[in-house]
Design a protein around this motif. Structure first.
Motif, PDB file in Angstrom:
ATOM      1  N   GLU A  93      -1.167  43.492 -31.997  1.00 49.66           N
ATOM      2  CA  GLU A  93      -0.251  42.383 -32.649  1.00 49.66           C
ATOM      3  C   GLU A  93       0.613  42.969 -33.383  1.00 49.66           C
ATOM      4  OE1 GLU A  93      -0.146  39.254 -31.799  1.00 49.66           O
ATOM      5  OE2 GLU A  93      -2.025  39.140 -30.713  1.00 49.66           O
ATOM      6  N   GLN A 122       0.827  31.293 -29.746  1.00 47.29           N
ATOM      7  CA  GLN A 122       1.433  32.581 -29.461  1.00 47.29           C
ATOM      8  C   GLN A 122       2.347  32.406 -28.593  1.00 47.29           C
ATOM      9  OE1 GLN A 122      -2.239  35.030 -28.416  1.00 47.29           O
ATOM     10  NE2 GLN A 122      -2.427  35.582 -30.423  1.00 47.29           N
ATOM     11  N   ARG A 165      -2.741  42.164 -25.043  1.00 44.86           N
ATOM     12  CA  ARG A 165      -2.694  41.107 -25.963  1.00 44.86           C
ATOM     13  C   ARG A 165      -4.263  40.736 -26.338  1.00 44.86           C
ATOM     14  NH1 ARG A 165       1.820  37.037 -27.936  1.00 44.86           N
ATOM     15  NH2 ARG A 165       1.412  36.722 -30.068  1.00 44.86           N
ATOM     16  N   SER A 176      -6.431  39.693 -28.657  1.00 42.54           N
ATOM     17  CA  SER A 176      -6.993  38.697 -30.114  1.00 42.54           C
ATOM     18  C   SER A 176      -7.854  37.704 -29.943  1.00 42.54           C
ATOM     19  CB  SER A 176      -5.505  38.287 -30.995  1.00 42.54           C
ATOM     20  OG  SER A 176      -4.942  37.497 -30.418  1.00 42.54           O
TER      21      SER A 176
END
Length: 379
Positions: A285, A233, A211, A213
């Motif tokens: 995502e 998140q 992950r 991002s």
């Protein structure tokens, strides 16, 4: 004849003075920008609805620093219900799964069916990370991914604020559609809880998926820029992946403004939802199927809300007293594009709005026939 030159040369024209209101706006916006950057670096990006609302309100105050306080309080009046609904929306997503096992396998199958033939049987997320993700280094596309991902929390709200400053009617039309889109997504999260690729990889359904991002900000030493986003998140619902509202919001903003934009700029505007799609898939995502369903929800939103607005305008026109302005009850709030779209959606509204009707008198009508028609119409 003797001609003598003047003793003093003519003075050059001076630059026009900056109006006090403009100077005050420049100073106020400069102060706001410095404070925003400082808060960004020390606290984090404004991804929380209440935190973002405070910054947006401060921006409108700085932009209209010459206005009285009741104008600034009008922003709080219009936006506070929106912020409360956004906060409730974020909280309610955490209860969408109700402890049930989320859907994941069918999403993997869908992405493999669409793209596996070109990606060695992998889903796009795994294929992209195998070719672009470097755990030991950050590349320029990682930086771009972080910025595009963050724009989800800024672009839609910023566009709404600009609309509120320029036209409250168009702002209302924007918010009706945005609210419908968010509500549709929330209902789907409860009906069909779905997990993203990073969740499926954690439980062995996919190969390793990172992950990533927010990792791009570290390239600039902005380690605290994503603090609030990372905390959000962790606290958010991990099984609210279908549909992808990140890419749905990106497409929604673009579609809303397409009618008021020259067509030569359309390809540039459409690059934004495509960039958001790449960001979400590469960062682990969302699946591509989540994105496609999100785009379908955008189309459903404009169709459903547009039909509802036309029905409401026609209903108001039927109930309006004879001689009143049926378009005045709805105004330009009905249309997404220009203000004329609302007027044209109400029968007879163009005449009531003060413009000449396109059709003239009936053939053969005498000078005294027009008053008689108006009397019969009133009866």
């Amino acid at each position: 004849m003797l001609v003598t030159a003047p003793d003093t040369p003519p003075t050059p024209p001076s630059a026009p003075a900056v109006p006090d209101g403009r100077r005050r706006r420049i100073v106020a916006m400069s102060i706001w920008t410095v404070a925003f950057v400082a808060g960004w670096l020390l606290i984090g990006l404004p991804t929380d609805p209440l935190y973002a609302f405070a910054w947006l309100w401060a921006a409108t105050i700085a932009w209209r620093s010459d206005r009285p306080w009741r104008t600034h309080l009008g922003f709080a009046r219009d936006w506070l219900p929106v912020v409360v609904l956004l906060a409730l929306y974020n909280l309610s997503r955490g209860f969408a799964d109700n402890g049930a096992t989320p859907h994941a396998y069918e999403l993997i199958v869908a992405d493999r069916w669409m793209f596996g033939w070109a990606m060695d049987g992998q889903v796009p997320t795994v294929w992209l990370q195998q070719h672009l993700y470097d755990p030991d280094g950050i590349h320029w596309w990682d930086v771009g991914v972080s910025w595009v991902y963050f724009s989800h929390f800024v672009v839609t709200l910023a566009a709404a604020v600009v609309l509120w400053l320029r036209s409250r009617a168009r702002w209302a039309a924007f918010m009706r559609r945005w609210g419908f889109l968010c509500a549709s997504g929330l209902v789907t999260y409860f009906v069909y809880p779905a997990a993203p690729p990073w969740w499926a990889a954690r439980y062995g359904m996919l190969e390793e998926v990172a992950r990533i991002s927010t990792r791009g900000w570290r390239e600039f030493g902005m380690h605290g820029a994503g603090n609030l986003l990372n905390a959000g998140q962790i606290a958010s619902n991990p099984v609210a992946a279908m549909p992808s509202l990140h890419t749905a919001w990106a497409l929604f903003v673009v579609v809303f403004f397409l009618g008021a934009t020259r067509r030569r700029w359309w390809p540039l505007l459409l690059c934004y939802p495509l960039a958001m799609t790449f960001t979400l898939v590469y960062a682990g995502e969302h699946y591509v199927i989540d994105v496609l369903v999100g785009w379908a929800y955008v189309g459903l939103t404009f169709l459903a809300v547009g039909l509802a607005e036309r029905w409401w305008a026609a209903r108001r026109a039927r109930r309006a007293p004879v001689g009143s302005d049926p378009a005045g009850a709805t105004g330009s709030e009905v249309g997404v594009g220009s203000s004329e779209s609302a007027v044209e959606s109400v029968p007879g509204a163009r005449t009531a709005a003060g413009t000449e009707p396109e059709s003239g008198p009936e053939p053969g009508a005498g000078p005294g026939s027009a008053p008689q028609r108006s009397v019969s119409a009133r009866r």
